[in-house]
Write a protein that holds these residues in place. Structure first.
Motif, PDB file in Angstrom:
ATOM      1  N   ASN A 188     -19.514  -9.369  -5.532  1.00 29.30           N
ATOM      2  CA  ASN A 188     -19.890  -7.641  -5.526  1.00 29.30           C
ATOM      3  C   ASN A 188     -21.081  -7.416  -5.737  1.00 29.30           C
ATOM      4  O   ASN A 188     -21.684  -7.970  -6.493  1.00 29.30           O
ATOM      5  CB  ASN A 188     -18.500  -7.200  -6.165  1.00 29.30           C
ATOM      6  CG  ASN A 188     -17.299  -7.433  -5.481  1.00 29.30           C
ATOM      7  OD1 ASN A 188     -16.938  -7.366  -4.176  1.00 29.30           O
ATOM      8  ND2 ASN A 188     -16.113  -7.817  -6.420  1.00 29.30           N
TER       9      ASN A 188
ATOM     10  N   PHE B 171      -9.110   1.764   0.233  1.00 32.17           N
ATOM     11  CA  PHE B 171      -9.617   0.807   0.923  1.00 32.17           C
ATOM     12  C   PHE B 171     -10.249  -0.203  -0.187  1.00 32.17           C
ATOM     13  O   PHE B 171     -11.542   0.148  -0.376  1.00 32.17           O
ATOM     14  CB  PHE B 171     -10.287   0.863   2.109  1.00 32.17           C
ATOM     15  CG  PHE B 171     -10.595  -0.290   2.879  1.00 32.17           C
ATOM     16  CD1 PHE B 171      -9.705  -0.788   4.048  1.00 32.17           C
ATOM     17  CD2 PHE B 171     -11.487  -1.306   2.597  1.00 32.17           C
ATOM     18  CE1 PHE B 171     -10.045  -1.580   4.880  1.00 32.17           C
ATOM     19  CE2 PHE B 171     -11.762  -2.295   3.444  1.00 32.17           C
ATOM     20  CZ  PHE B 171     -11.124  -2.576   4.728  1.00 32.17           C
ATOM     21  N   ASP B 172      -9.711  -0.791  -0.855  1.00 27.89           N
ATOM     22  CA  ASP B 172     -10.248  -1.458  -2.328  1.00 27.89           C
ATOM     23  C   ASP B 172     -10.163  -3.074  -2.674  1.00 27.89           C
ATOM     24  O   ASP B 172     -10.569  -3.634  -3.575  1.00 27.89           O
ATOM     25  CB  ASP B 172      -9.896  -0.643  -3.645  1.00 27.89           C
ATOM     26  CG  ASP B 172      -8.457  -0.555  -3.850  1.00 27.89           C
ATOM     27  OD1 ASP B 172      -7.623  -1.258  -2.895  1.00 27.89           O
ATOM     28  OD2 ASP B 172      -7.894  -0.151  -4.804  1.00 27.89           O
ATOM     29  N   GLU B 173      -9.467  -3.451  -1.559  1.00 27.90           N
ATOM     30  CA  GLU B 173      -9.208  -4.893  -1.743  1.00 27.90           C
ATOM     31  C   GLU B 173      -9.681  -5.801  -0.515  1.00 27.90           C
ATOM     32  O   GLU B 173      -9.155  -5.046   0.596  1.00 27.90           O
ATOM     33  CB  GLU B 173      -7.757  -5.197  -2.379  1.00 27.90           C
ATOM     34  CG  GLU B 173      -7.504  -4.735  -3.534  1.00 27.90           C
ATOM     35  CD  GLU B 173      -5.906  -5.071  -3.960  1.00 27.90           C
ATOM     36  OE1 GLU B 173      -5.770  -5.779  -5.098  1.00 27.90           O
ATOM     37  OE2 GLU B 173      -4.904  -4.737  -3.374  1.00 27.90           O
TER      38      GLU B 173
ATOM     39  N   ARG C 217     -12.363   5.057   2.843  1.00 28.17           N
ATOM     40  CA  ARG C 217     -11.268   5.930   1.662  1.00 28.17           C
ATOM     41  C   ARG C 217     -11.390   5.079   0.492  1.00 28.17           C
ATOM     42  O   ARG C 217     -11.409   3.631   0.386  1.00 28.17           O
ATOM     43  CB  ARG C 217      -9.978   5.913   2.492  1.00 28.17           C
ATOM     44  CG  ARG C 217     -10.029   7.007   3.621  1.00 28.17           C
ATOM     45  CD  ARG C 217     -10.393   8.356   3.530  1.00 28.17           C
ATOM     46  NE  ARG C 217      -9.516   9.107   2.741  1.00 28.17           N
ATOM     47  CZ  ARG C 217      -8.670   9.927   3.347  1.00 28.17           C
ATOM     48  NH1 ARG C 217      -8.510   9.883   4.759  1.00 28.17           N
ATOM     49  NH2 ARG C 217      -7.718  10.353   2.580  1.00 28.17           N
ATOM     50  N   ALA C 218     -10.859   5.655  -0.702  1.00 28.46           N
ATOM     51  CA  ALA C 218     -10.584   4.943  -2.051  1.00 28.46           C
ATOM     52  C   ALA C 218      -9.426   3.879  -1.867  1.00 28.46           C
ATOM     53  O   ALA C 218      -9.542   2.963  -2.599  1.00 28.46           O
ATOM     54  CB  ALA C 218     -10.369   6.246  -2.936  1.00 28.46           C
TER      55      ALA C 218
ATOM     56  N   PHE D 249     -16.414  -7.252   1.759  1.00 36.58           N
ATOM     57  CA  PHE D 249     -16.408  -7.628   0.301  1.00 36.58           C
ATOM     58  C   PHE D 249     -17.168  -8.842  -0.212  1.00 36.58           C
ATOM     59  O   PHE D 249     -17.688  -9.162  -1.292  1.00 36.58           O
ATOM     60  CB  PHE D 249     -15.120  -7.951  -0.047  1.00 36.58           C
ATOM     61  CG  PHE D 249     -14.230  -6.785  -0.078  1.00 36.58           C
ATOM     62  CD1 PHE D 249     -13.978  -5.875  -0.915  1.00 36.58           C
ATOM     63  CD2 PHE D 249     -13.232  -6.428   1.086  1.00 36.58           C
ATOM     64  CE1 PHE D 249     -13.246  -4.822  -0.989  1.00 36.58           C
ATOM     65  CE2 PHE D 249     -12.790  -5.081   1.088  1.00 36.58           C
ATOM     66  CZ  PHE D 249     -12.779  -4.521   0.092  1.00 36.58           C
TER      67      PHE D 249
ATOM     68  N   ASP E 220      -6.936  -5.587   2.132  1.00 34.78           N
ATOM     69  CA  ASP E 220      -6.712  -4.268   2.986  1.00 34.78           C
ATOM     70  C   ASP E 220      -7.088  -4.265   4.357  1.00 34.78           C
ATOM     71  O   ASP E 220      -6.520  -3.559   5.170  1.00 34.78           O
ATOM     72  CB  ASP E 220      -7.254  -3.231   2.033  1.00 34.78           C
ATOM     73  CG  ASP E 220      -6.643  -2.715   0.664  1.00 34.78           C
ATOM     74  OD1 ASP E 220      -5.593  -3.268   0.482  1.00 34.78           O
ATOM     75  OD2 ASP E 220      -7.008  -2.194  -0.114  1.00 34.78           O
TER      76      ASP E 220
ATOM     77  N   GLU F 264       0.826  -1.190   0.035  1.00 34.79           N
ATOM     78  CA  GLU F 264       0.171   0.073   0.065  1.00 34.79           C
ATOM     79  C   GLU F 264       0.827   1.178   0.086  1.00 34.79           C
ATOM     80  O   GLU F 264       2.057   1.327   0.535  1.00 34.79           O
ATOM     81  CB  GLU F 264      -0.909  -0.181   1.186  1.00 34.79           C
ATOM     82  CG  GLU F 264      -1.818  -1.198   1.211  1.00 34.79           C
ATOM     83  CD  GLU F 264      -2.852  -1.061   0.496  1.00 34.79           C
ATOM     84  OE1 GLU F 264      -3.500   0.126   0.037  1.00 34.79           O
ATOM     85  OE2 GLU F 264      -3.317  -1.992  -0.369  1.00 34.79           O
TER      86      GLU F 264
END
Length: 256
Positions: A256, A106-108, A103-104, A173, A111, A35
């Motif tokens: 998703n 945090f996408d996987e 926040r952007a 997720f 994370d 990250e």
């Protein structure tokens, strides 16, 4: 906590945070879940800041719920699990929930573990500095405390946070999961792991004071060696949890 550190040793107190920074570098430098450093530091410092309200809540629980019942056999054990472990794990969870999840970056799924570990290490960094200020009185003692807590309490914070992070990832997720159920499971797992460690540490401290020996099993202290061995096994298991959890999250195909 009464401060043992004098003006001469005060400049060395920040060294107590070094183990947390080293663990942070280790966990966040792996290619599978790298990250941006600014995002990591953002959550790390929030992990530091959350320590203040956590201490306030713990003090209130101690005064209201623990002290009046301190004479009961299970009082100290329950306080170690609920008043200390649960409150700290909940505080670290709130950091990630409020400051990372929206926040952007945090996408996987992985994370969740990385940022939970980061918040945990931020908390551990300030905790180690507070302990050093209250216990150490020289550079040598600061280094010894940092080294011991670096492989025990600091790694424990990372491990317990990782457990919660795994279930947080599933709750976010995997759209088929029941969000609240997995958060509850994660908080429970992190609290149990943290609470077990706290109780072992308390027992070791009592033994050390009683037999006037070191926590590493020197003459007259066999029980302490047993306790340290149990902690070592606990932390090794925690390391396995982190490794398996991260790799599993990178392979799971979430809905998703």
């Amino acid at each position: 906590m009464t401060l043992m550190c004098t003006a001469q040793c005060a400049p060395y107190i920040p060294l107590a945070a070094v183990p947390a920074l080293l663990w942070l570098l280790f966990f966040t430098s792996q290619k599978v879940h790298r990250e941006k450093i600014r995002n990591i530091l953002y959550i790390f410092f929030w992990g530091i800041f959350i320590a203040a309200p956590v201490v306030v809540v713990q003090a209130l629980i101690e005064d209201i719920l623990y002290t009046p019942f301190a004479s009961y056999a299970l009082a100290s054990t329950l306080y170690a699990f609920l008043g200390i472990a649960f409150v700290e794990e909940a505080g670290k969870y709130l950091v990630v929930k409020l400051k990372a999840v929206p926040r952007a970056f945090f996408d996987e799924p992985q994370d969740a573990i990385i940022y939970m570990i980061t918040a945990g290490l931020g908390f551990a960094a300030i905790e180690n500095m507070v302990y050093a200020a209250g216990i150490a009185s020289s550079l040598r003692e600061v280094i010894e405390l940092a080294a011991f807590r670096g492989i025990t309490a600091t790694f424990l914070h990372a491990s317990a946070s990782a457990v919660l992070g795994y279930f947080l990832a599933i709750s976010i997720f995997d759209r088929t999961s029941e969000h609240k159920k997995f958060i509850f499971i994660g908080l429970t797992g992190a609290t149990v792991l943290h609470g077990i460690y706290n109780n072992f540490i308390m027992n070791i401290t009592d033994i050390v004071q009683q037999f006037e020996c070191t926590p590493f099993g020197e003459q007259g202290c066999p029980e302490s060696l047993f306790g340290v061995t149990l902690i070592a096994l606990l932390l090794i298991s925690s390391g396995i949890i982190i490794t398996v959890g991260l790799h599993k999250l990178t392979k799971i195909q979430f809905n998703n």
